[in-house]
Structures are given as structure tokens and as C-alpha cells.
Design a protein around this motif. Structure first.
Motif, short mmCIF file in Angstrom:
data_model
loop_
_atom_site.label_atom_id
_atom_site.label_comp_id
_atom_site.label_asym_id
_atom_site.label_seq_id
_atom_site.Cartn_x
_atom_site.Cartn_y
_atom_site.Cartn_z
N LEU A 6 0.85 -1.19 0.00
CA LEU A 6 0.00 0.00 0.00
C LEU A 6 0.88 1.24 0.00
CD1 LEU A 6 -3.01 0.57 2.41
CD2 LEU A 6 -1.34 2.34 2.01
N ALA A 7 0.62 2.14 -0.91
CA ALA A 7 1.31 3.43 -0.95
C ALA A 7 0.31 4.50 -0.53
CB ALA A 7 1.85 3.72 -2.35
N ASP A 8 0.50 5.03 0.67
CA ASP A 8 -0.38 6.08 1.19
C ASP A 8 0.19 7.42 0.74
OD1 ASP A 8 -2.34 7.44 2.56
OD2 ASP A 8 -1.29 7.35 4.48
N THR A 9 -0.47 8.08 -0.20
CA THR A 9 0.08 9.29 -0.81
C THR A 9 -0.64 10.54 -0.31
OG1 THR A 9 -1.41 9.27 -2.72
CG2 THR A 9 0.60 7.96 -2.88
N PRO A 10 0.05 11.70 -0.33
CA PRO A 10 -0.55 12.94 0.16
C PRO A 10 -1.68 13.44 -0.73
CG PRO A 10 1.85 13.10 0.06
CD PRO A 10 1.46 11.88 -0.71
N GLY A 11 -2.52 14.32 -0.16
CA GLY A 11 -3.63 14.87 -0.92
C GLY A 11 -3.44 16.31 -1.34
N HIS A 12 -2.47 17.01 -0.73
CA HIS A 12 -2.26 18.42 -1.08
C HIS A 12 -1.81 18.56 -2.53
CE1 HIS A 12 -2.56 19.31 3.17
NE2 HIS A 12 -2.34 20.58 2.96
N VAL A 13 -2.22 19.65 -3.16
CA VAL A 13 -1.82 19.90 -4.54
C VAL A 13 -0.31 20.04 -4.64
CG1 VAL A 13 -2.16 22.39 -4.27
CG2 VAL A 13 -2.16 21.39 -6.55
N GLN A 14 0.34 20.59 -3.60
CA GLN A 14 1.79 20.78 -3.67
C GLN A 14 2.55 19.47 -3.52
OE1 GLN A 14 -0.23 22.11 -1.34
NE2 GLN A 14 0.81 22.45 0.61
N TYR A 15 1.84 18.37 -3.26
CA TYR A 15 2.49 17.07 -3.18
C TYR A 15 2.03 16.15 -4.31
CZ TYR A 15 3.49 18.79 1.51
OH TYR A 15 3.91 19.56 2.57
N THR A 16 1.63 16.75 -5.44
CA THR A 16 1.22 15.95 -6.59
C THR A 16 2.32 14.98 -7.00
OG1 THR A 16 -0.25 17.68 -7.42
CG2 THR A 16 0.47 16.02 -9.00
N ARG A 17 3.58 15.45 -6.93
CA ARG A 17 4.70 14.60 -7.31
C ARG A 17 4.79 13.36 -6.43
NH1 ARG A 17 9.48 18.87 -5.42
NH2 ARG A 17 8.74 19.18 -3.28
N ASN A 18 4.38 13.48 -5.16
CA ASN A 18 4.39 12.32 -4.28
C ASN A 18 3.36 11.30 -4.70
OD1 ASN A 18 5.35 14.79 -2.84
ND2 ASN A 18 5.91 13.32 -1.26
N MET A 19 2.19 11.78 -5.14
CA MET A 19 1.17 10.85 -5.61
C MET A 19 1.64 10.14 -6.87
SD MET A 19 -2.76 11.34 -6.94
CE MET A 19 -3.61 9.86 -7.54
N VAL A 20 2.30 10.88 -7.76
CA VAL A 20 2.83 10.26 -8.98
C VAL A 20 3.80 9.16 -8.62
CG1 VAL A 20 4.26 10.67 -11.02
CG2 VAL A 20 2.45 12.28 -10.41
N THR A 21 4.65 9.41 -7.63
CA THR A 21 5.61 8.39 -7.20
C THR A 21 4.89 7.15 -6.68
OG1 THR A 21 7.25 10.08 -6.64
CG2 THR A 21 7.53 7.90 -5.64
N GLY A 22 3.92 7.35 -5.81
CA GLY A 22 3.23 6.23 -5.20
C GLY A 22 2.36 5.44 -6.16
N ALA A 23 1.76 6.12 -7.13
CA ALA A 23 0.82 5.46 -8.04
C ALA A 23 1.49 4.91 -9.29
CB ALA A 23 -0.29 6.44 -8.44
#
Length: 452
Positions: free
Chosen positions: A103-120
Motif C-alpha cells: 500500500l502506498a499512502d500518498t498525500p492529498g495536497h496539490v503541492q504534493y502531486t509529485r508524491n502521488m505520482v511516485t506512489g501510483a
């Protein structure tokens, strides 16, 4: 003498090794309850150790919470706990008798979009949370767009906090209809909507008695049963060469093997293969797997391939079937997510890393920047800053054989790297995404020292 405990443990390990693996990512806006959902999922599936639960209970009491704050199971950073938000990607590993999970729990803030890209980027499924009181908002559309961009095959819409809207079916139906229509336009192949309450546990692991109008699966049940194919053997066969093995010993005086992990497809002894980017051809004389010869090997096995002819093959080359060779080119049009704090600009010199090959490159054009709110294009922005997603045209110093990301997430992806300090600048996906490739052909570079 083997104890009963040892026998039981061995049986459990054998059972786990036979189960399938599901990689999934979670995404949601601030205060949608994403961390609580993950905590509830881990807690109710009995995937939390006793000492971990005791630590969370103690932290909950020290913060003045009446009950156990399950969000603390995933929000591990001090800043995350103080602000009540998720900042970094947190990976959790757990298993049920039916399936293993990463499971990759990724941030929801717009400034952490890059973190979601990494996790997904490696996820087979994405869980997108929506607050039932707020419905589909801008950040929800952003998460759906990122999931579609990364070709995540399954998306779960978890409509959370149903307890705060009196478990109303009409509220859930309206949100599910709006999100499904939007995600469908993006090309998401499968969308499953589930009404839940992460705080009380409704429809997370156990079915909810408060929503008898819902007859679908719980979140865990869907995660355990969603069909996920890890069979890449039918894809275009690709073997990036990682290392050339030449022992030059008395036992193996003429041994020359090309080692690497098969990225996709299947290779067989006797098959005609082409070495890219050189274009030289040969036949597979042998395949070694774990020190033993085999006739067939497939992804994701790590193997050593021996060729009939003494051709020039080195690290970074790509072995492919001669009947299925991808085109090679020095001009690459792709969609990238910029992950560095410093901007990516037109004319910038970078390193491009694709599988095991790294080459010099220049950013020739940035045709557009994607506005995820409405999927509109901002033409010729000149640069991309942190968390931006846009189209780029890159010219490389040497030809590369890159598949379209739509065909292969492994051989269609690449990284742009700062040559000065090795910082990762952007994660790229070759081929078409939402934007069309630039109409203009990239022009030749004339930068001193990087003229290619």
C-alpha cells in the motif's frame, strides 16, 4: 524435531507465497479521512502488531483524542501528526489469506502531486477518497487525472464519512455518478464506488448494517478479489542488459553472458534477437536462471542470456525479439511530472535514464503544461516547476528504443536527471497522454559541448 508452531508457520508462508500480490495507492483531499481509512484497513484486517497499536493508543491519549486515532498508524512524520496531514508517501505491507498487499499512502495536497505520482506509478489500483459532505471537488478530479495519466487499471471511489450524511443513498449515488462520468472521460477502464465510514468501520472490512441499500463489496473484499494481471509474458519481450558476465576461468574460458531482469515478455533458446540500439542480430544459445540452464524465461525473472554470435553488447543495450523491435530515435516526445524544486526549462541539459541506459539529452521544447482541474493545456509555458505535469520534447545524444507508456509502463517510462548533482528532475511517460505531441519537429541542438 519440528514443532507444531514451526509446521504452522511454514504452512502459512507457503500459503502466502501462493497468493497474488496487489500494489495499490490511496489518494484524497485534506481531511477526507484517507489516513484513517488506511489505519482502519490495517486494524480491522488484523495487520497491526500489539506494540504498534499500544503506541498509537498512547499517542491518541496524549493528543486528547477520546478513542484510538487510527490515522497515526500511517502518519509517521512529526510534521504530519502536528498538522493532521499526510506529507510523504508511506508504504505499508500486509496480507490476508487471499492476497498480499503493498500500500502506498500518498498525500492529498496539490503541492504534493509529485508524491502521488511516485506512489501510483507502480500501482495496480488507486483508492480515491471523497468526503460525502463535499462531493467531487477540484482535488478529486486531479487525483482521477493522475491515475488515468499513469494508466492505473482499477480505480475505487471511496465515499467516506457517510455517517455524517445519515448514510443517505441519494448522496452516494450523486457523487458516484459525477465521478464515474469524469473518470470515464479520462479513459479509466474500471471504476468501483463504495460508500464507507472509515471512522466507524462501515464497509471497510466488514459490511455495514447502516447501509443495507448497498449490495456491493467492502473495500477489503474488493481489494482481495479485483482481477489483477501480473502476466506480462504476452507483452513485447524486452531485456535491458545490466551486466556483462565474463568469468574467464579455467572452467568457463569462453563464457560471455548478458545479465538483466526481463522487463516484459518471454525469451526462448533458439529465438532470433536484435541488440538495440546497434541493430545487430543473433540467436539465443542459452539461458541461465539461478545458475541452471533453462529453455524459456519470462518477466520478471533475472537471467543471463548467451548468444550464438560474438556481437558487441554492453550495459544499457536492449535485447528484443527480431520479429518485434521497437523503433529507435534521438527525438522523444513525452509527458513528464516535474518532481524537483528547481524548474525544468527549454534548452536545459539533462541526463535521461531509461531502464539500464543513461544518455545525455537536451530539453528542446515544452509544448504545454497540463491544468489538471479541467484538463486544459497552457501552451508553451517555457518551464515546468515542482508538481507540474506537461509535455516535453527531448533530444538525446544517442538513439534510444523506448516503447509507448500505454503499451508498457516499465519500458515506456524514464527519468530526467540533473547532470551536476544527480537530482531527479522529472518522471516521464513516453508517447501520447492527454496532450498531442508537438507538431513541430525538434531542431538540432547547437549547445556547446552537447551538440547532438
Amino acid at each position: 524435531m519440528t514443532s507444531t508452531t514451526d509446521t504452522t508457520a511454514a504452512g502459512q508462508l507457503a500459503g502466502l507465497s501462493a497468493t497474488t500480490l496487489l500494489r495499490f495507492a490511496t489518494a484524497g483531499s485534506v481531511d477526507d479521512g484517507k489516513s484513517t481509512l488506511v489505519g482502519r484497513l490495517l486494524h480491522d484486517s488484523k495487520s497491526v502488531l500489539t506494540d504498534q497499536l499500544e503506541a498509537v493508543e498512547h499517542a491518541s491519549r496524549s493528543r486528547g483524542s477520546e478513542g484510538t486515532d487510527l490515522a497515526l498508524l500511517t502518519d509517521g512524520l512529526r510534521a504530519e501528526r502536528e498538522q493532521g496531514i499526510t506529507i510523504d508517501v508511506a508504504y505499508r505491507y500486509f496480507a490476508t489469506p487471499r492476497r498480499r498487499f503493498i500500500l502506498a499512502d500518498t498525500p492529498g495536497h496539490v503541492q504534493y502531486t509529485r508524491n502521488m505520482v511516485t506512489g501510483a506509478s507502480t500501482a495496480d489500483l488507486a483508492v480515491v477518497l471523497v468526503d460525502a459532505r463535499n462531493g467531487v471537488i477540484e482535488q478529486t478530479r486531479r487525483h482521477a487525472a493522475v491515475a488515468a495519466l499513469l494508466r492505473v487499471p482499477h480505480v475505487v471511489l471511496a465515499v467516506n464519512k457517510m455517517d455524517l450524511v445519515a448514510y443517505a443513498e441519494a448522496v452516494f449515488a450523486k457523487i458516484a455518478e459525477e465521478f464515474t462520468a469524469y473518470a470515464g472521460e479520462l479513459g479509466v477502464p474500471e471504476i468501483t464506488a463504495i460508500p464507507i465510514s472509515a471512522l466507524t468501520g462501515d464497509n471497510v472490512v466488514e459490511p455495514s448494517s447502516n447501509m443495507d441499500w448497498y449490495g456491493g463489496p467492502t473495500v477489503l473484499e474488493h481489494l482481495e478479489t479485483v482481477p489483477v494481471s501480473h502476466d506480462l509474458t504476452s507483452c513485447h519481450a524486452r531485456l535491458p542488459v545490466q551486466y556483462v558476465i565474463r568469468p574467464q576461468t579455467a572452467e568457463h574460458p569462453d563464457y560471455r553472458g548478458y545479465a538483466g531482469q526481463i522487463a516484459a515478455g518471454t525469451f526462448r533458446v533458439g529465438e532470433s534477437v536484435t541488440v538495440l540500439p546497434s541493430g545487430r542480430t543473433s540467436k539465443i544459445a542459452g539461458i541461465d536462471l539461478l545458475g541452471e540452464p533453462v529453455d524459456v524465461a519470462w518477466t520478471p525473472q533475472s537471467v543471463t542470456v548467451l548468444l550464438e554470435d560474438d556481437v558487441d553488447v554492453s550495459r544499457g543495450d536492449l535485447l528484443v525479439p527480431s520479429s518485434d523491435t521497437p523503433p529507435t530515435s534521438q527525438d522523444l516526445a513525452a509527458t513528464v511530472c516535474h518532481v524537483a524544486d528547481q524548474p525544468l526549462t527549454v534548452g536545459q541539459r539533462v541526463l535521461l535514464k531509461h531502464t539500464t541506459r543513461t544518455v545525455k539529452a537536451i530539453v528542446k521544447q515544452i509544448p504545454s503544461r497540463l491544468t489538471l482541474d479541467d484538463l486544459s493545456q497552457h501552451p508553451n509555458p517555457g518551464q515546468l516547476v515542482a508538481n507540474d505535469i506537461g509535455r516535453v520534447v527531448v533530444r538525446t545524444a544517442e538513439p534510444l528504443a523506448i516503447d509507448a507508456y500505454a503499451d508498457s509502463r516499465r519500458t515506456g517510462s524514464f527519468l530526467l536527471i540533473d547532470p551536476a548533482d544527480g537530482t531527479t528532475l522529472a518522471a516521464g511517460m513516453a508517447g501520447e497522454a492527454f496532450a498531442k505531441a508537438a507538431d513541430a519537429d525538434p531542431v538540432a541542438a547547437d549547445d556547446e559541448g552537447w551538440d547532438f
